[in-house]
Design a protein around this motif. Structure first.
Motif, PDB file in Angstrom:
ATOM      1  N   SER A   8      44.903   4.362  57.351  1.00  0.00           N
ATOM      2  CA  SER A   8      45.521   5.111  56.227  1.00  0.00           C
ATOM      3  C   SER A   8      45.530   6.607  56.415  1.00  0.00           C
ATOM      4  CB  SER A   8      44.374   4.691  54.983  1.00  0.00           C
ATOM      5  OG  SER A   8      44.526   3.505  54.776  1.00  0.00           O
ATOM      6  N   LEU A  38      39.339 -10.093  41.224  1.00  0.00           N
ATOM      7  CA  LEU A  38      38.035  -9.677  41.699  1.00  0.00           C
ATOM      8  C   LEU A  38      36.827 -10.723  41.683  1.00  0.00           C
ATOM      9  CD1 LEU A  38      36.250  -7.246  42.438  1.00  0.00           C
ATOM     10  CD2 LEU A  38      36.201  -6.426  40.179  1.00  0.00           C
ATOM     11  N   ALA A 101      34.490  -6.528  46.001  1.00  0.00           N
ATOM     12  CA  ALA A 101      35.230  -5.218  45.430  1.00  0.00           C
ATOM     13  C   ALA A 101      36.217  -4.923  46.961  1.00  0.00           C
ATOM     14  CB  ALA A 101      34.622  -4.224  44.870  1.00  0.00           C
ATOM     15  N   ILE A 102      35.591  -4.735  48.124  1.00  0.00           N
ATOM     16  CA  ILE A 102      36.323  -4.502  49.221  1.00  0.00           C
ATOM     17  C   ILE A 102      37.181  -5.444  49.835  1.00  0.00           C
ATOM     18  CG2 ILE A 102      35.972  -4.029  51.744  1.00  0.00           C
ATOM     19  CD1 ILE A 102      33.231  -2.873  50.983  1.00  0.00           C
ATOM     20  N   HIS A 104      38.967  -7.354  47.402  1.00  0.00           N
ATOM     21  CA  HIS A 104      39.890  -7.314  46.425  1.00  0.00           C
ATOM     22  C   HIS A 104      40.954  -6.181  46.833  1.00  0.00           C
ATOM     23  CE1 HIS A 104      41.284  -6.637  42.391  1.00  0.00           C
ATOM     24  NE2 HIS A 104      41.622  -7.969  42.604  1.00  0.00           N
ATOM     25  N   GLY A 105      40.138  -5.004  47.282  1.00  0.00           N
ATOM     26  CA  GLY A 105      40.834  -3.605  47.737  1.00  0.00           C
ATOM     27  C   GLY A 105      41.896  -4.032  48.866  1.00  0.00           C
ATOM     28  N   HIS A 106      41.273  -4.837  49.802  1.00  0.00           N
ATOM     29  CA  HIS A 106      42.301  -5.268  50.793  1.00  0.00           C
ATOM     30  C   HIS A 106      43.284  -5.804  50.643  1.00  0.00           C
ATOM     31  CE1 HIS A 106      38.747  -4.723  54.330  1.00  0.00           C
ATOM     32  NE2 HIS A 106      38.926  -3.715  53.564  1.00  0.00           N
ATOM     33  N   LEU A 108      44.906  -5.645  47.338  1.00  0.00           N
ATOM     34  CA  LEU A 108      45.696  -4.836  46.697  1.00  0.00           C
ATOM     35  C   LEU A 108      46.504  -3.816  47.685  1.00  0.00           C
ATOM     36  CD1 LEU A 108      43.482  -3.914  43.526  1.00  0.00           C
ATOM     37  CD2 LEU A 108      45.298  -5.478  43.744  1.00  0.00           C
ATOM     38  N   GLU A 109      45.845  -3.435  48.579  1.00  0.00           N
ATOM     39  CA  GLU A 109      46.483  -2.477  49.576  1.00  0.00           C
ATOM     40  C   GLU A 109      46.307  -2.967  50.920  1.00  0.00           C
ATOM     41  OE1 GLU A 109      45.423   1.424  48.762  1.00  0.00           O
ATOM     42  OE2 GLU A 109      45.693   1.216  46.746  1.00  0.00           O
TER      43      GLU A 109
END
Length: 183
Positions: A8, A38, A101-102, A104-106, A108-109
């Motif tokens: 990133s 989530l 949450a991590i 889920h973030g992976h 989403l992005e």
């Protein structure tokens, strides 16, 4: 997760990135179920955390020693700090909600979305991987997206390459960094 941060950063700030060394990370794609919410990711994390839990410190250290095929007091301490005791078991220090949450973030992005910017900026990239089943597809996708990247696979290795082969990892990363032009 450091590889995700590195990718990133390189994608967002290529002018501040002389090179990028990824050690057993940055090439995995999020699970196929991109629509996972989530709550589903937390449920997945709960299962993963249970799989990564042990009945005692001795059982945990025995597993690590066998996996790495080497052991030192420094490795014992480094591995101890990522675990904690809970309800009579040794469990990962990261709670299931945070891990979920991590995950889920992976989704989403995905880290794969950083590849085009890294390639366009011509940031030199080294990917070190453990040569093991299930990694080939991820490495092939990585190579296709970043054809100029240097990819090194360590045979008979485990995911934790730094603990498994610290001298070899340091030598490979050192040679890679040394061979890059100054910023």
């Amino acid at each position: 997760m450091g590889a995700r941060v590195g990718c990133s950063f390189a994608a967002l700030f290529p002018q501040r990135t002389a090179s990028l060394a990824l050690i057993e990370g940055g090439h995995y794609r999020a699970a196929a179920d991109d629509a996972a919410d989530l709550a589903s990711c937390i449920a997945e994390a709960r299962v993963e955390t249970e799989e990564d839990s042990f009945p005692s410190w001795d059982a945990f250290f025995s597993f690590q020693r066998e996996s790495l095929r080497r052991w030192t007091p420094a490795l014992a301490e480094a591995h101890r700090v990522v675990m904690r005791e809970e309800d009579g078991r040794v469990v990962p220090i990261l709670g299931v909600e945070s891990l979920g949450a991590i995950k889920h973030g992976h989704r989403l992005e995905p880290v794969t979305e950083t590849y085009p910017d890294i390639a366009a900026a011509q940031v030199p990239v080294l990917l070190l991987t453990a040569e093991r089943p299930g990694v080939e597809d991820a490495v092939q996708r990585f190579r296709a997206a970043l054809p100029e990247a240097r990819v090194e696979s360590m045979p008979n290795a485990v995911h934790d390459l730094v603990s498994f082969a610290p001298r070899e990892v340091a030598a490979l990363v050192g040679r890679f960094a040394t061979n890059q032009p100054p910023p």
